[in-house]
Enzyme design. Sequence first.
Site, PDB file in Angstrom:
ATOM      1  N   GLY A 361       1.303  -0.448  -0.114  1.00  0.00           N
ATOM      2  CA  GLY A 361       0.542  -1.635   0.241  1.00  0.00           C
ATOM      3  C   GLY A 361      -0.723  -1.281   0.990  1.00  0.00           C
ATOM      4  O   GLY A 361      -0.984  -0.114   1.293  1.00  0.00           O
ATOM      5  N   PRO A 362      -1.545  -2.282   1.289  1.00  0.00           N
ATOM      6  CA  PRO A 362      -2.825  -2.034   1.968  1.00  0.00           C
ATOM      7  C   PRO A 362      -2.619  -1.462   3.369  1.00  0.00           C
ATOM      8  O   PRO A 362      -1.533  -1.592   3.954  1.00  0.00           O
ATOM      9  CB  PRO A 362      -3.467  -3.429   2.037  1.00  0.00           C
ATOM     10  CG  PRO A 362      -2.708  -4.267   1.063  1.00  0.00           C
ATOM     11  CD  PRO A 362      -1.352  -3.696   0.983  1.00  0.00           C
ATOM     12  N   GLY A 366       1.944  -2.546   8.277  1.00  0.00           N
ATOM     13  CA  GLY A 366       3.172  -2.233   9.007  1.00  0.00           C
ATOM     14  C   GLY A 366       4.115  -1.282   8.316  1.00  0.00           C
ATOM     15  O   GLY A 366       5.311  -1.278   8.623  1.00  0.00           O
ATOM     16  N   LYS A 367       3.623  -0.432   7.416  1.00  0.00           N
ATOM     17  CA  LYS A 367       4.515   0.463   6.670  1.00  0.00           C
ATOM     18  C   LYS A 367       5.124   1.520   7.593  1.00  0.00           C
ATOM     19  O   LYS A 367       6.332   1.728   7.601  1.00  0.00           O
ATOM     20  CB  LYS A 367       3.722   1.129   5.528  1.00  0.00           C
ATOM     21  CG  LYS A 367       3.169   0.137   4.514  1.00  0.00           C
ATOM     22  CD  LYS A 367       2.520   0.843   3.343  1.00  0.00           C
ATOM     23  CE  LYS A 367       1.260   1.608   3.742  1.00  0.00           C
ATOM     24  NZ  LYS A 367       0.188   0.727   4.222  1.00  0.00           N
ATOM     25  N   THR A 368       4.275   2.212   8.354  1.00  0.00           N
ATOM     26  CA  THR A 368       4.771   3.284   9.221  1.00  0.00           C
ATOM     27  C   THR A 368       5.642   2.733  10.340  1.00  0.00           C
ATOM     28  O   THR A 368       6.704   3.292  10.646  1.00  0.00           O
ATOM     29  CB  THR A 368       3.587   4.059   9.813  1.00  0.00           C
ATOM     30  OG1 THR A 368       2.760   4.557   8.750  1.00  0.00           O
ATOM     31  CG2 THR A 368       4.071   5.240  10.638  1.00  0.00           C
ATOM     32  N   SER A 684      -9.623  -6.298 -15.102  1.00  0.00           N
ATOM     33  CA  SER A 684      -9.224  -7.655 -14.707  1.00  0.00           C
ATOM     34  C   SER A 684     -10.403  -8.581 -14.436  1.00  0.00           C
ATOM     35  O   SER A 684     -10.203  -9.775 -14.191  1.00  0.00           O
ATOM     36  CB  SER A 684      -8.334  -7.593 -13.458  1.00  0.00           C
ATOM     37  OG  SER A 684      -9.024  -7.014 -12.370  1.00  0.00           O
ATOM     38  N   LYS A 727      -4.627 -10.680  -4.903  1.00  0.00           N
ATOM     39  CA  LYS A 727      -5.843 -11.392  -5.302  1.00  0.00           C
ATOM     40  C   LYS A 727      -5.801 -12.856  -4.865  1.00  0.00           C
ATOM     41  O   LYS A 727      -6.815 -13.404  -4.415  1.00  0.00           O
ATOM     42  CB  LYS A 727      -6.015 -11.294  -6.821  1.00  0.00           C
ATOM     43  CG  LYS A 727      -6.316  -9.884  -7.313  1.00  0.00           C
ATOM     44  CD  LYS A 727      -6.362  -9.820  -8.826  1.00  0.00           C
ATOM     45  CE  LYS A 727      -6.633  -8.407  -9.302  1.00  0.00           C
ATOM     46  NZ  LYS A 727      -6.637  -8.289 -10.767  1.00  0.00           N
TER      47      LYS A 727
END
Length: 779
Positions: A361-362, A366-368, A684, A727
Amino acid sequence: MPDAENKPKLTLKPEVPVVALKGLVMFPKITVPLLLSDPKAVAAIDSALASDRLAVFVAVKEDDLAEPQAKDLYQVGTVSKIVEAVKQPDGTMRLMIEGLERARVKEFTADSPFFKARAGLLPQRHEEKSEAVEAQMYAVVNQFKEAVNAGAPVPFDVLLVVMNLNDPWQLSDLVALNLDFRTEEKQKILEAEAVLSKLELVAAAIARQLKVLQLSKKLQTETGKELGKMEREMFLREQLKSIEKELGVLGGRTEVEELKAKIEKAGMPAEPKAIAEKELLRLQGMPSFSPEVSYIRTYLDWLVELPWSKKTESQIDVNAAKKILDSDHYGLEKVKERILEYLAVQKLVGRIRGPILCFAGPPGTGKTSLGKSIARALGRKFVRMSLGGVRDEAEIRGFRRTYVGALPGRIIQGVNQAGSKNPVFMLDEIDKLGADFRGDPSAALLEALDPEQNSAFSDHYLEVSFDLSDVMFITTANILDTVPPALRDRMEVIDFPGYTEEEKFHIAKQHLLPKLWEMHGLKPKQMVITEPAIRAVIRLYTLEAGVRNLERSLAAVCRKIAREVATGARGAVTIGVSDLAKYLGAPHFSHEEARGKGEVGVVTGLAWTEAGGEVLTIEAAKMPGAGKLIITGHLGQVMQESVEAAFSFARAFAKEEKIKDQFYKTSDVHVHVPAGAIPKDGPSAGIAIATALVSLVTDKPVKKAVAMTGEVTLRGRVLEIGGVKEKILAAHRAGVQTVILPEGNKKDLDDVPKEVRRSLKFIFAKTMDEVLKSAIQAR
C-alpha cells in the site's frame, strides 16, 4: 651567578590562579612547553593572562583522577610566568611557561571556574659547595649518562646542558624533569630544603630508573630471540598442554573448555553440533599465532549464540489481539480481520504453515507499525530489516568464510538479535530490492520465504541448516510491479488502502495528537485544536493516501505552540479554522477546481501510483497543421499508445457523427498531461484521453465535477482497470461529484468505505458512448 639582591623581587597577589598538572612537576628556572585541555586549567590561564601572567603550577597526587579537587593537590608548587599562550580551535591551549620560584599553597579560596589560592613564596637556599656536594653532583651526572645509554629518551642538547651545569639546584631539577621519575619522587625533589638531600633523592630515583631500563632491555632481547624461533614455541606450547593436562588447569577453565560447555548448552541439532565440535578440535590443535584462530573462534561464537532451541512463549488470544490492533490502529478493518484469521489458524494448528503475509500500500498507511502490533499481540520479539537499496545477495545469505571479515546474512543476524527462533520478522520495502553483478537478493529470499523450504535455511557463512519455520515473516511494499513473480507467488498480499477523510480525522484525534503532545512537552490542556480545524488541516494542507504529511502539519503547529508556552507568551491555546493560517501559512490545496465550469478538451482523469490515488488533468488542443499528433507530459510507452488509440477512436467517432471538421488532416492535435516532471504510465487514462479528444472535435465542454478511469479500445469498448479503491479515494479527496468506471469494476466498490460511496455518484460504462453521454455537456 648574580646574587639574589640583584634580582627583581617577585611578589604575589593575595589570590593567585592555580593550575593542576597530571604526571608533571614544574621546577624553577626551567622553561617548559605545555598542552592543557582541562577547562579549569584553561580558565586559570585566561585569568593569569588578563592579570600579571603569573600562576602557581601544582602537581596532582594521583594521575588517574578525572576531576581532581583541592585536597588531591600537593601543597608545594612553582610560580611560573606564562611566556606564550595560543588557544586551539578545539578549546585546548598551548603554552610556554618559565618557572620562577617555589611557592606553598596556604589556603584554597575557590575551586570554580578554576582553582584560586593564597600562596607564599618559599625562601631560596644559597649554600656553599662542599666536597660532599661536588661528589654527589659527579655521581648524579654519571648516573644520568648511564640512563641515557640504557635507552632513556633524553634530547642531546639536554645532555650537554646537564654535563656543564655547576649549580646543584638546577642540576637536580633539570635531571628530575627529563627522566621518567614517579610524580611523588619529583615532588620530594622539589620540596627538598637542603642541596645534599636534594641530590641524594635524585640519585636514588635515577638508580631505580636504571634498573627498569636495564630490565626492559634484557626482556626485549629475550623476546626477540623467542620470536625468531616459532618451532620452539610450538614445541613449548605442546609441552604446556601436557603439563596442564597432568596438573589440571590453573586459574579456571581454558577457552577451549568454555567453548565446549557453550556448545553443549546451545541446544544445537546433531549436524551443527558435530561441525562445531570438529571446528573446536581444529582450534585446539592450532598455535595461537595462526591467523585462522580468530576466524574459527568467531565462527564458533556465532554457532553457540544462535537460538537453536530458544522460543518466546506466545499464547495466542484472538480477542486480546483484536483489542491491541484496534487500540494501535484506526480503520483498516479488512486488514485487521485477515490478520486475526491468520492468528486464529495458527492457534489451532500450533505452528506457522501458511503463506508469508505481504502488506502492500501507499506510504504512511501503517504497514510497519502494524507489524509491531502483531508482535505485541503474539508476545514475540520484533525484528525489522530494511531491504531498500540492498543489491548484494550476500547481505541476505551471508558471506563465505573464505573472505576476511565474513559474517552471516542479515536474516540470521536478525534472528540472533531477537534471541529467539520465533520472532516476528518484518522485511521492509521488499519492492526496493536491486540486482547487479553481486547477485540478486530477491532470489536469495526465495528459500527463506517458502514455508516448504525454510525449515532448512542455509546461510553461506554458517554452512549448516537453520530452522526458520517458526519465524513469522511479514513483508511490506508500496507497489508489487517490481517484485519478481516467483517471490510474489510465495506471499499473500494484503492491500493497505488510502485513508478516507473521516479515518484521518479519527487517527489524528486518537493517535497523532497525543503522540505529538508528548514529543513536544505539551499537555492536552495547553493546546486544544477544534474538530473543524483538524478537518481543515486534512483537506487544505494535505493531499495524500497516508497520514505522514498530516502528522508533519500537526507537528508544525505543536512546535509553534511549544515555543509560545516555553517563552511564557501564552498559556492554554485553542486553535480554530481561522487560526491555521497563522501556524501553517496559506492553504496548500484547493478543491474548488473540481466544481468550476467545464472546458472544451479538458478532462479529469484518475491515476494510481505507489503513493496512492491521484487526480490528473488531461488537456487536448488543436491548431492549424497537417494532422500531426503531439504528446507531452512525460508519458510512458503504454500511455503514449493509449493516446494513439484514443486519437484513432476520435477520428472514427467524427466520421460516424458526420462531423465536417477534418481535424486529422487540417489540424495538429496536442495532448498534454500537466505536472510534466512526473513520469506517468499505464492504460487506465484511455477513456479520459478519448473524451478530451471528442470534446475537442465536437467543441463541447466536459463536465468539471466528473472524473473517469478506464482503458479504451479502438472499437470504443471500456475495459476494466486496477487500483479502483485508491482512485475513488483520490476523487473523493479532490471534491469530485461523479466518477465514471468500467462496468467490469463494479465489483470493486465493495472495498470502498460506505461514507465515500454515499458522497459520490458512480456511472458504470461498457462503451465510450455511455461515457460521452455522462461526461459531455450539451451546448
